[in-house]
Design a protein around this motif. Structure first.
Motif, mmCIF file in Angstrom:
data_model
loop_
_atom_site.group_PDB
_atom_site.id
_atom_site.type_symbol
_atom_site.label_atom_id
_atom_site.label_comp_id
_atom_site.label_asym_id
_atom_site.label_seq_id
_atom_site.Cartn_x
_atom_site.Cartn_y
_atom_site.Cartn_z
ATOM 1 N N TYR A 40 0.823 -1.216 0.000
ATOM 2 C CA TYR A 40 0.000 0.000 0.000
ATOM 3 C C TYR A 40 0.856 1.265 0.000
ATOM 4 O O TYR A 40 0.440 2.324 0.461
ATOM 5 N N GLU A 71 -9.080 -6.743 1.198
ATOM 6 C CA GLU A 71 -9.276 -5.370 1.675
ATOM 7 C C GLU A 71 -9.153 -4.271 0.634
ATOM 8 O O GLU A 71 -9.189 -3.092 0.988
ATOM 9 N N PHE A 72 -9.008 -4.587 -0.645
ATOM 10 C CA PHE A 72 -9.128 -3.535 -1.657
ATOM 11 C C PHE A 72 -10.598 -3.123 -1.749
ATOM 12 O O PHE A 72 -11.492 -3.969 -1.683
ATOM 13 N N ARG A 73 -10.841 -1.828 -1.924
ATOM 14 C CA ARG A 73 -12.217 -1.341 -1.981
ATOM 15 C C ARG A 73 -12.552 -0.584 -3.261
ATOM 16 O O ARG A 73 -13.734 -0.392 -3.579
ATOM 17 N N TYR A 74 -11.561 -0.171 -4.009
ATOM 18 C CA TYR A 74 -11.834 0.613 -5.209
ATOM 19 C C TYR A 74 -11.174 -0.045 -6.424
ATOM 20 O O TYR A 74 -9.959 -0.295 -6.429
ATOM 21 N N LYS A 142 -12.048 10.229 -2.282
ATOM 22 C CA LYS A 142 -12.320 8.834 -1.947
ATOM 23 C C LYS A 142 -11.037 8.003 -1.906
ATOM 24 O O LYS A 142 -10.921 7.057 -1.118
ATOM 25 N N LEU A 143 -10.098 8.338 -2.765
ATOM 26 C CA LEU A 143 -8.880 7.545 -2.847
ATOM 27 C C LEU A 143 -7.782 8.045 -1.914
ATOM 28 O O LEU A 143 -6.697 7.462 -1.883
ATOM 29 N N ASN A 146 -6.221 5.505 0.243
ATOM 30 C CA ASN A 146 -6.658 4.197 -0.255
ATOM 31 C C ASN A 146 -5.877 3.807 -1.507
ATOM 32 O O ASN A 146 -5.363 4.659 -2.234
ATOM 33 N N ALA A 183 -4.270 7.804 -6.615
ATOM 34 C CA ALA A 183 -4.274 7.000 -5.398
ATOM 35 C C ALA A 183 -2.882 6.982 -4.788
ATOM 36 O O ALA A 183 -1.875 7.161 -5.487
ATOM 37 N N SER A 186 -1.243 1.570 -5.935
ATOM 38 C CA SER A 186 -2.128 0.878 -6.868
ATOM 39 C C SER A 186 -1.510 -0.434 -7.334
ATOM 40 O O SER A 186 -0.290 -0.613 -7.315
#
Length: 328
Positions: A40, A71-74, A142-143, A146, A183, A186
């Motif tokens: 991450y 646990e990836f969300r996007y 949002k990112l 993340n 992000a 990625s």
């Protein structure tokens, strides 16, 4: 049960255990070797390749589910610049991944409002569309903090920097880099059946895959060994038709007739789409010439060929098709 288990259960409920096992094998392997060790903190590039028309979309959805379990969300899935293909992929995702928030190209509100479920955005590789999502990712926050999981379908089509020799950056490649950089980290998964161009990039291109995974097709796959089993004349299957000694007009008539037969077979067995690929070259004049030849062939079969002869030709063409899926 987990996103991947729920996805696989759909295939098992339909009696497709072999396909489910293949998807699970690929997804678990990539999850264990790469996704579970993701820090991450970095932008990593990988490659998934399989035989042409061997089920890459099903495998890709499995990997997305495995990443969601880890646990990836996007997620962003990009198709080639085709409205029909983007729509087909979107509808398939909506059906196969009901636990995900599935967003189309203009579903900004759905993307922003999703809270407790993974988000999968499906777009075309189109400059305008990609720029819109660059802006949405930047503006939504949002990112922030993340990671983004990017899937590039047919990654050797348009995604690479086609202006590298001019020391410039092509428009699509520029937007993809900007999306990746929105992000903090990625995984960018390139997916294709023809990986040669991707693998032959220089190490400093920043677009060459860091890892490569291959998935084998199922037992029912019809690939090169099926269509081209040998070089001797008696090894050529009946359904293969070479056009070397024909005029372009004669070849076009054969192409149209074969496409009609295949389309009838697909529609009668529940399919909805039948595509015919003609690859004349990159110049517009060659495309226009092929278009005219196909239009003339359609007109010839429609208006200039007696109904009885068309029926006979259709029956002969159908008899040569292998395998047989219906008697209708």
């Amino acid at each position: 049960m987990g996103y991947l288990n729920n996805y696989l259960q759909q295939f098992r409920d339909a009696g497709k255990d072999e396909l489910a096992n293949s998807i699970e094998k690929t997804s678990r392997r990539i999850g264990k070797k790469y996704i579970s060790h993701f820090t991450y903190k970095t932008h990593e590039m990988g490659l998934l390749f399989g035989n042409i028309q061997s089920g890459k979309t099903g495998q890709t959805f499995g990997i997305i589910c495995e990443a969601a379990d880890l646990e990836f969300r996007y997620f962003l899935l990009m198709t080639t610049d085709s409205k029909l293909l983007q729509k087909q992929t979107l509808e398939r995702a909506q059906h196969d991944l009901p636990e995900f928030a599935i967003c189309s190209e203009n579903d900004e509100e759905k993307f922003r409002s999703a809270k407790n479920q993974p988000v999968l955005i499906i777009v075309k590789k189109n400059t305008r569309v990609l720029q819109a999502w660059v802006d949405r990712f930047r503006n939504s926050q949002k990112l922030k903090g993340n990671a983004l999981f990017i899937v590039d379908d047919e990654a050797d089509a348009a995604s690479e920097n086609t202006k590298v020799n001019q020391k410039k950056v092509s428009a699509i490649n520029d937007r993809l880099r900007k999306i990746r950089d929105t992000a903090q980290a990625s995984i960018y998964l390139q997916v294709t059946g023809t990986p040669q161009a991707l693998l032959l990039q220089s190490l400093n291109s920043n677009w060459r895959p860091m890892f490569t995974e291959y998935f084998e097709p199922g037992n029912g796959y019809l690939g090169g060994d099926f269509f081209f089993p040998g070089t001797e004349t008696n090894d050529i299957p009946e359904f293969i038709h070479f056009v070397d000694d024909e005029t372009p007009q004669e070849s076009a008539k054969h192409v149209v007739l074969r496409h009609l037969v295949v389309s009838a077979q697909i529609l009668l067995t529940g399919g909805k789409v039948s595509n015919c690929l003609i690859h004349p070259g990159i110049r517009r004049a060659a495309h226009e010439k092929s278009k005219k030849e196909i239009e003339d062939a359609i007109a010839w079969w429609t208006y200039h060929h007696a109904d009885e002869k068309f029926t006979d030709a259709f029956d002969r063409e159908y008899a040569a098709i292998t395998p047989h899926n219906t008697e209708k």
